[in-house]
Design an enzyme around this catalytic site. Structure first.
Site, short mmCIF file in Angstrom:
data_model
loop_
_atom_site.label_atom_id
_atom_site.label_comp_id
_atom_site.label_asym_id
_atom_site.label_seq_id
_atom_site.Cartn_x
_atom_site.Cartn_y
_atom_site.Cartn_z
CE LYS A 58 33.53 43.56 34.46
NZ LYS A 58 32.43 43.19 33.59
CD GLN A 102 28.75 42.65 33.98
OE1 GLN A 102 29.67 43.46 34.05
NE2 GLN A 102 28.96 41.36 33.76
CG ASP A 125 32.79 44.47 27.47
OD1 ASP A 125 33.76 43.98 28.09
OD2 ASP A 125 31.63 44.52 27.93
#
Ligand code: NDP
Length: 315
Positions: A58, A102, A125
């Site tokens: 990422k 995460q 997200d």
């Protein structure tokens, strides 16, 4: 009469992800001309090897596209309160547009509380209940990356959604439910199935468009699929049993060699034998999974624009 052989279309997620990343890079340049650099903060707790790999790619992709990124790596022992303080700091920072925590987090950390602490406007997200609500009510917001990737694959492949009978197997908050909502917003007739669904094969066989987000290798078999259907396989399952690998990929020397080397192969939620009767399908790997990071980048730019009141159409 000789039987016609079906040649299903393979929906190449890697190529589509490349297109999206190119478009994001252009948007980033347009923002740079206005003195804006989108910024993404990624919080990675502890030392989970798979998470480290995901986070590294990422951060790398941010660099390639001109997005500022920052990796925060608190130790495994961090408490929920300390994490909440970290998130509050990032929420307040002007140079940070997106915050990604995460997952999975250590067991002692309250994941739900943390995800809800992220400002909805920085929730790249798309997991915050406010963004789930915006998706449901058709307002601009940040949508979860994996289901948004499914829609991109369908649209960019010119596959119809409107009026199609879409069946989504799986109802998780991060894949199944938002995928179903996005398909509904695009005017599909949507059925959502789950572990309590009665006669799953009877329902999936009616699907023009079948999305499998179950988490069980090869669960959707050819008998459960309507010939010519579009199959979207979200599953990422590691199969470590040699006999099972041979069952899914009979005579596949490449996969057998990969298994011999790594001790596992990745299988989706759809039995590869079902792909043979499909009209089109996303392969695993190289299908839906390939889109997730590209959609995260797109969300980061969207967050940067929405927060500054810039229309999503302009730079
Ligand atoms: P979850 O475990 O959160 O949800 C699985 C869903 O499948 C549940 O709704 C469950 O039903 C349903 N299910 C389980 N067994 C059956 C069954 N026998 N029949 C019908 N439905 C069933 O998984 P996720 O949604 O997080 O992930 C699904 C898959 O997608 C996984 O393989 C995961 O690795 C992959 N994934 C891939 C991503 C990507 O980037 N490509 C991103 C995220 C996930 P119930 O609700 O009743 O329990």
């Amino acid at each position: 009469m000789k039987e016609m052989k079906n040649t299903p279309r393979i929906l190449d997620g890697v190529a589509i992800a490349g297109q999206i990343k190119d478009e994001v890079a252009v948007e980033v340049k347009e923002l740079a001309a206005r003195g804006i650099t989108p910024g993404l903060a990624v919080i990675l707790v502890g030392e989970v090897p798979a998470s480290q790999i995901y986070v590294r790619s990422k951060v790398k992709t941010c660099g390639e596209l001109g997005i500022y990124s920052e990796m925060l790596t608190p130790p495994e022992s961090i408490t929920t309160d300390e994490m909440l303080a970290l998130v509050a700091e990032l929420n307040a920072r002007e140079d940070i547009d997106g915050i990604l925590i995460q997952l999975p987090l250590p067991k002692h950390v309250d994941t739900k509380r943390l995800l809800e602490a992220v400002s909805p406007d920085k929730d790249v997200d798309g997991f915050h209940p406010v963004n789930a609500g915006r998706l449901q009510s058709g307002q601009p917001g940040l949508a979860p990356c994996t289901p948004a990737g499914i829609i991109e694959i369908l649209k960019r492949s010119d596959l119809p959604i409107s009026g199609q009978n879409a069946v989504v197997v799986g109802r998780s908050d991060i894949v199944g439910k938002p995928a179903a909502m996005m398909l509904l917003n695009a005017s599909a007739t949507v059925t959502i199935c789950h572990s309590k669904t009665v006669d799953l094969p009877g329902i999936t066989r009616g699907a023009d468009l079948l999305v499998a987000a179950i988490g069980r290798p090869g669960y959707v078999t050819a008998e459960m699929v309507k010939p010519g259907a579009t199959l979207i396989d979200v599953g990422i399952n590691r199969v470590t049993d040699a006999a099972e690998v041979e069952r899914f990929f009979p005579g596949d020397a490449k996969r057998a060699a990969s298994f011999a080397k790594r001790g596992s192969v990745v299988v989706g939620d759809i039995d590869p034998a079902a792909f043979a009767i499909a009209g089109a399908y996303t392969p695993v790997p190289g299908g839906v999974g390939a889109l997730t990071i590209a959609m995260l980048m797109k969300n980061t730019v969207t967050a940067a624009k929405l927060r500054r009141g810039i229309s999503l159409k302009e730079g």
